[in-house]
Write a protein that holds these residues in place. Structure first.
Motif, PDB file in Angstrom:
ATOM      1  N   VAL A 119       7.790  10.284  12.789  1.00 45.90           N
ATOM      2  CA  VAL A 119       6.535  11.219  13.143  1.00 45.90           C
ATOM      3  C   VAL A 119       5.797  11.366  11.999  1.00 45.90           C
ATOM      4  N   THR A 120       6.199  11.379  10.866  1.00 42.39           N
ATOM      5  CA  THR A 120       5.295  11.412   9.550  1.00 42.39           C
ATOM      6  C   THR A 120       4.361  10.512   9.092  1.00 42.39           C
ATOM      7  N   ILE A 121       4.361   9.387  10.019  1.00 41.52           N
ATOM      8  CA  ILE A 121       3.449   8.410   9.692  1.00 41.52           C
ATOM      9  C   ILE A 121       2.188   8.510  10.368  1.00 41.52           C
ATOM     10  N   VAL A 122       1.865   9.381  11.356  1.00 43.20           N
ATOM     11  CA  VAL A 122       0.770   9.892  12.136  1.00 43.20           C
ATOM     12  C   VAL A 122       0.224  11.117  11.991  1.00 43.20           C
ATOM     13  N   ASN A 123      -1.177  10.976  11.838  1.00 46.37           N
ATOM     14  CA  ASN A 123      -1.898  12.395  11.876  1.00 46.37           C
ATOM     15  C   ASN A 123      -3.041  12.373  12.960  1.00 46.37           C
ATOM     16  N   MET A 124      -2.993  13.316  13.648  1.00 48.25           N
ATOM     17  CA  MET A 124      -4.121  13.485  14.695  1.00 48.25           C
ATOM     18  C   MET A 124      -5.063  14.646  14.284  1.00 48.25           C
ATOM     19  N   GLY A 125      -6.519  14.181  14.107  1.00 46.43           N
ATOM     20  CA  GLY A 125      -7.481  14.865  13.485  1.00 46.43           C
ATOM     21  C   GLY A 125      -8.862  14.609  13.646  1.00 46.43           C
ATOM     22  N   THR A 126      -9.772  15.024  12.655  1.00 48.58           N
ATOM     23  CA  THR A 126     -11.027  14.788  13.086  1.00 48.58           C
ATOM     24  C   THR A 126     -11.362  13.000  12.742  1.00 48.58           C
ATOM     25  N   ARG A 127     -10.409  12.406  12.424  1.00 47.39           N
ATOM     26  CA  ARG A 127     -10.695  11.171  12.008  1.00 47.39           C
ATOM     27  C   ARG A 127      -9.995  10.309  13.221  1.00 47.39           C
ATOM     28  N   GLY A 128      -9.566  10.948  14.221  1.00 45.86           N
ATOM     29  CA  GLY A 128      -8.906  10.369  15.315  1.00 45.86           C
ATOM     30  C   GLY A 128      -7.416  10.307  14.944  1.00 45.86           C
ATOM     31  N   MET A 129      -6.717   9.048  15.464  1.00 47.72           N
ATOM     32  CA  MET A 129      -5.329   9.231  15.315  1.00 47.72           C
ATOM     33  C   MET A 129      -5.249   8.090  13.868  1.00 47.72           C
ATOM     34  N   THR A 130      -4.755   8.836  12.804  1.00 42.29           N
ATOM     35  CA  THR A 130      -4.613   8.099  11.750  1.00 42.29           C
ATOM     36  C   THR A 130      -3.051   7.744  11.240  1.00 42.29           C
ATOM     37  N   ILE A 131      -2.914   6.256  10.927  1.00 47.76           N
ATOM     38  CA  ILE A 131      -1.464   6.001  10.652  1.00 47.76           C
ATOM     39  C   ILE A 131      -1.541   5.560   9.307  1.00 47.76           C
ATOM     40  N   MET A 132      -0.271   6.122   8.471  1.00 49.45           N
ATOM     41  CA  MET A 132      -0.081   5.540   7.141  1.00 49.45           C
ATOM     42  C   MET A 132       0.299   4.278   7.127  1.00 49.45           C
ATOM     43  N   SER A 133      -0.271   3.547   6.039  1.00 44.50           N
ATOM     44  CA  SER A 133      -0.028   2.106   5.882  1.00 44.50           C
ATOM     45  C   SER A 133       1.246   1.697   5.034  1.00 44.50           C
ATOM     46  N   LYS A 134       2.021   0.731   5.371  1.00 46.13           N
ATOM     47  CA  LYS A 134       2.943   0.162   4.678  1.00 46.13           C
ATOM     48  C   LYS A 134       3.272  -1.285   4.992  1.00 46.13           C
ATOM     49  N   GLY A 135       3.879  -1.998   4.230  1.00 48.44           N
ATOM     50  CA  GLY A 135       4.061  -3.567   4.475  1.00 48.44           C
ATOM     51  C   GLY A 135       2.883  -4.293   4.319  1.00 48.44           C
ATOM     52  N   THR A 136       3.164  -5.638   4.608  1.00 46.52           N
ATOM     53  CA  THR A 136       1.900  -6.561   4.739  1.00 46.52           C
ATOM     54  C   THR A 136       1.756  -7.482   5.817  1.00 46.52           C
ATOM     55  N   THR A 137       2.802  -7.254   6.796  1.00 45.61           N
ATOM     56  CA  THR A 137       2.658  -7.989   8.142  1.00 45.61           C
ATOM     57  C   THR A 137       3.160  -7.207   9.464  1.00 45.61           C
ATOM     58  N   ALA A 152       5.691  -7.398  10.776  1.00 50.43           N
ATOM     59  CA  ALA A 152       7.097  -7.457  10.697  1.00 50.43           C
ATOM     60  C   ALA A 152       7.551  -6.092   9.897  1.00 50.43           C
ATOM     61  N   ASP A 153       6.597  -5.521   9.179  1.00 49.63           N
ATOM     62  CA  ASP A 153       7.014  -4.512   8.341  1.00 49.63           C
ATOM     63  C   ASP A 153       6.108  -3.394   8.192  1.00 49.63           C
ATOM     64  N   GLY A 154       4.983  -3.642   9.027  1.00 48.40           N
ATOM     65  CA  GLY A 154       3.825  -2.431   8.950  1.00 48.40           C
ATOM     66  C   GLY A 154       4.521  -1.206  10.076  1.00 48.40           C
ATOM     67  N   ASN A 155       3.526  -0.329   9.977  1.00 45.89           N
ATOM     68  CA  ASN A 155       3.862   1.055  10.724  1.00 45.89           C
ATOM     69  C   ASN A 155       3.138   0.823  11.891  1.00 45.89           C
ATOM     70  N   VAL A 156       3.910   1.242  13.037  1.00 42.98           N
ATOM     71  CA  VAL A 156       3.493   0.962  14.348  1.00 42.98           C
ATOM     72  C   VAL A 156       3.482   2.121  15.118  1.00 42.98           C
ATOM     73  N   VAL A 157       2.286   2.445  16.225  1.00 41.66           N
ATOM     74  CA  VAL A 157       2.383   3.232  17.286  1.00 41.66           C
ATOM     75  C   VAL A 157       2.161   2.193  18.408  1.00 41.66           C
ATOM     76  N   TYR A 158       2.986   2.326  19.526  1.00 39.15           N
ATOM     77  CA  TYR A 158       2.803   1.292  20.572  1.00 39.15           C
ATOM     78  C   TYR A 158       2.509   1.867  21.946  1.00 39.15           C
ATOM     79  N   PHE A 159       2.150   1.008  22.718  1.00 40.25           N
ATOM     80  CA  PHE A 159       1.557   1.185  24.227  1.00 40.25           C
ATOM     81  C   PHE A 159       2.304   0.139  24.995  1.00 40.25           C
ATOM     82  N   PRO A 160       3.203   0.680  26.045  1.00 40.61           N
ATOM     83  CA  PRO A 160       3.965  -0.633  26.645  1.00 40.61           C
ATOM     84  C   PRO A 160       2.929  -1.017  27.725  1.00 40.61           C
ATOM     85  N   THR A 161       3.169  -2.616  28.107  1.00 37.46           N
ATOM     86  CA  THR A 161       2.251  -3.152  28.993  1.00 37.46           C
ATOM     87  C   THR A 161       2.664  -2.724  30.270  1.00 37.46           C
ATOM     88  N   THR A 162       1.705  -2.606  31.210  1.00 37.17           N
ATOM     89  CA  THR A 162       2.315  -1.965  32.585  1.00 37.17           C
ATOM     90  C   THR A 162       1.740  -2.854  33.528  1.00 37.17           C
TER      91      THR A 162
END
Length: 216
Positions: free
Chosen positions: A50-68, A70-80
């Motif tokens: 939960v520490t990678i996400v901040n909700m505020g005036t800039r919308g949803m901000t996700i902290m960056s990590k990795g290069t692809t 395969a190792d980046g930070n991810v918030v996901y929405f399931p296909t339905t």
């Protein structure tokens, strides 16, 4: 590195065995991320951090990590739905890379990423195509899935859309000096429904101002 004209129409990926419609139909959905907490009924954190996400005036901000993916930070929405379209309004920062990526897991993904300099189509095989980013830090990314075809697109403000892919096919000239590139991929059959992932990679953060999901 291969660059296309500024008026290229960015890509189509044909998925021979990608299963993205295993979840029950859920219809249209939109989120402008203006509330102070993530809608956990719709979105999930890939690594439950939960520490990678901040909700505020800039919308949803996700902290960056990795290069692809395969190792980046991810918030996901399931296909339905069997056929669908997803779009994100992305704000980049000088050392970050944002993306909208269809993933089953860290080893199976296809999508589009961007930083200040480039827009890149990525897939887990390591193949990719990169074009110069003509939009700068503010852009819209879109995935469209219909009848086995995934189309990846980018635009400055929702239109006009441009399309790319990650293979090396022949380029076909289109009206109005637009370019379209089409490739066929044959990944292994995926046993789980794929997820639409909002990604943050490299350094700094990536902000998502809006997200749209539409059944087609």
């Amino acid at each position: 590195m291969t660059y296309l004209s500024k008026s290229f129409v960015l890509a189509s990926l044909l998925f021979a065995a990608l299963t993205v419609n295993a979840a029950p139909a859920g219809g249209d959905f939109t989120d402008n991320f203006e509330v102070r907490r993530l809608d956990t009924e719709r979105f999930s954190l890939w690594d439950n951090d939960v520490t990678i996400v901040n909700m505020g005036t800039r919308g949803m901000t996700i902290m960056s990590k990795g290069t692809t993916p395969a190792d980046g930070n991810v918030v996901y929405f399931p296909t339905t739905d069997a056929n669908w379209e997803a779009e994100a309004n992305v704000v980049l920062y000088p050392t970050s890379k944002g993306g909208l990526v269809l993933m089953q897991d860290r080893d199976h993904y296809w999508g589009i990423t961007a930083n200040y300099r480039d827009i890149t189509v990525v897939d887990a095989s390591g193949a990719q195509k990169t074009i110069r980013n003509p939009y700068g830090r503010y852009l819209h990314l879109r995935l469209t899935y219909a009848d086995g075809q995934l189309v990846l697109a980018a635009a400055p403000q929702k239109t006009p859309w441009r399309i790319i892919d990650n293979a090396n096919p022949a380029v076909k000239r289109q009206p109005a000096t637009q370019w379209t590139v089409v490739a066929t991929l044959e990944p292994s059959a995926l046993s789980q429904p794929a997820k639409i992932c909002l990604m943050a990679m490299d350094k700094d953060v990536v902000s998502f101002r809006d997200f749209w999901y539409r059944a087609k």
